[in-house]
Design a protein around this motif. Sequence first.
Motif, short mmCIF file in Angstrom:
data_model
loop_
_atom_site.label_atom_id
_atom_site.label_comp_id
_atom_site.label_asym_id
_atom_site.label_seq_id
_atom_site.Cartn_x
_atom_site.Cartn_y
_atom_site.Cartn_z
N TYR A 92 8.48 4.35 5.38
CA TYR A 92 9.05 3.15 4.37
C TYR A 92 8.03 2.07 4.30
N TYR A 93 7.62 1.91 2.95
CA TYR A 93 6.87 0.70 2.59
C TYR A 93 7.48 -0.23 1.55
N CYS A 94 7.06 -1.81 1.95
CA CYS A 94 7.58 -2.49 0.92
C CYS A 94 6.45 -2.80 0.07
N LYS A 95 6.75 -3.32 -1.03
CA LYS A 95 5.29 -3.69 -2.01
C LYS A 95 6.30 -4.85 -2.83
N ILE A 96 5.20 -5.84 -3.13
CA ILE A 96 5.51 -6.70 -4.12
C ILE A 96 4.49 -6.62 -5.27
N PHE A 97 4.70 -7.12 -6.51
CA PHE A 97 3.96 -6.76 -7.47
C PHE A 97 4.83 -7.89 -8.79
N ARG A 98 3.63 -8.06 -9.42
CA ARG A 98 3.96 -8.91 -10.91
C ARG A 98 2.68 -8.66 -11.78
N MET A 99 3.13 -8.88 -12.96
CA MET A 99 2.20 -8.65 -13.84
C MET A 99 0.93 -9.51 -13.74
N GLY A 100 -0.14 -9.20 -13.89
CA GLY A 100 -1.22 -10.35 -13.81
C GLY A 100 -2.02 -10.60 -12.12
N ARG A 101 -1.23 -9.82 -11.38
CA ARG A 101 -1.58 -9.98 -10.06
C ARG A 101 -1.70 -8.85 -9.30
N PRO A 102 -2.56 -8.80 -8.25
CA PRO A 102 -2.68 -7.46 -7.38
C PRO A 102 -1.28 -7.32 -6.80
N THR A 103 -1.23 -5.94 -6.52
CA THR A 103 -0.20 -5.50 -5.81
C THR A 103 -0.30 -5.47 -4.15
N TYR A 104 0.50 -5.74 -3.23
CA TYR A 104 0.39 -5.73 -1.95
C TYR A 104 1.45 -4.89 -1.29
N TRP A 105 0.94 -4.31 -0.16
CA TRP A 105 1.89 -3.22 0.30
C TRP A 105 2.23 -3.69 2.00
N GLY A 106 3.20 -3.40 2.48
CA GLY A 106 3.46 -3.47 3.87
C GLY A 106 2.84 -2.26 4.68
N GLN A 107 2.74 -2.27 5.88
CA GLN A 107 2.38 -1.56 6.84
C GLN A 107 2.97 -0.26 6.85
N GLY A 108 4.43 -0.25 6.53
CA GLY A 108 5.19 1.00 6.79
C GLY A 108 5.91 0.84 8.07
N THR A 109 7.31 1.43 8.13
CA THR A 109 8.13 1.59 9.32
C THR A 109 8.78 2.94 8.99
N GLN A 110 8.75 3.69 10.04
CA GLN A 110 9.45 5.09 10.16
C GLN A 110 10.75 5.28 10.33
N VAL A 111 11.30 5.59 9.47
CA VAL A 111 12.80 6.17 9.58
C VAL A 111 12.86 7.67 9.96
N THR A 112 13.61 7.89 10.82
CA THR A 112 14.03 9.55 11.10
C THR A 112 15.49 9.65 11.39
N VAL A 113 16.08 10.74 10.36
CA VAL A 113 17.36 10.97 10.56
C VAL A 113 17.69 12.40 11.14
N SER A 114 18.30 12.49 12.25
CA SER A 114 18.44 13.79 13.12
C SER A 114 19.82 14.20 12.29
N SER A 115 19.80 15.67 12.33
CA SER A 115 21.05 16.29 11.52
C SER A 115 22.01 16.73 12.73
#
Length: 115
Positions: A92-115
């Motif tokens: 899972y990644y978070c992202k921030i964005f707005r018109m006229g500015r660069p888009t920035y991403w986080g580094q990611g965090t793993q989610v694992t769901v067992s059945s």
Amino acid sequence: VQLQASGGGLAQTGGSLKLSCVVYGVLFNDFNVAWYRQAPGEYRALVGSVSARGTTDYADSVKGRFTVSRDNTKATVELQMNNLKPEDTAMYYCKIFRMGRPTYWGQGTQVTVSS
């Protein structure tokens, strides 16, 4: 600009997890924020978003189970995930964005769901 995501981990089917993303280096209030996820072999896909005005939007697959919220005083966006399913397993990644500015991403965090 830095986005620090946390809160991932292992959950059982039907369980819950909360992800957090703290944003540094921008005026957080001015940015829209989104959570994406990417499973192995798949494209990165939008999970949910919250605009600078507070409007939320969700992928159909998570509606009613996931909630995106933001706290402008803490420059933080959260993703509350309930009733988790194995198909929610992804990075899972978070992202921030707005018109006229660069888009920035986080580094990611793993989610694992067992059945």
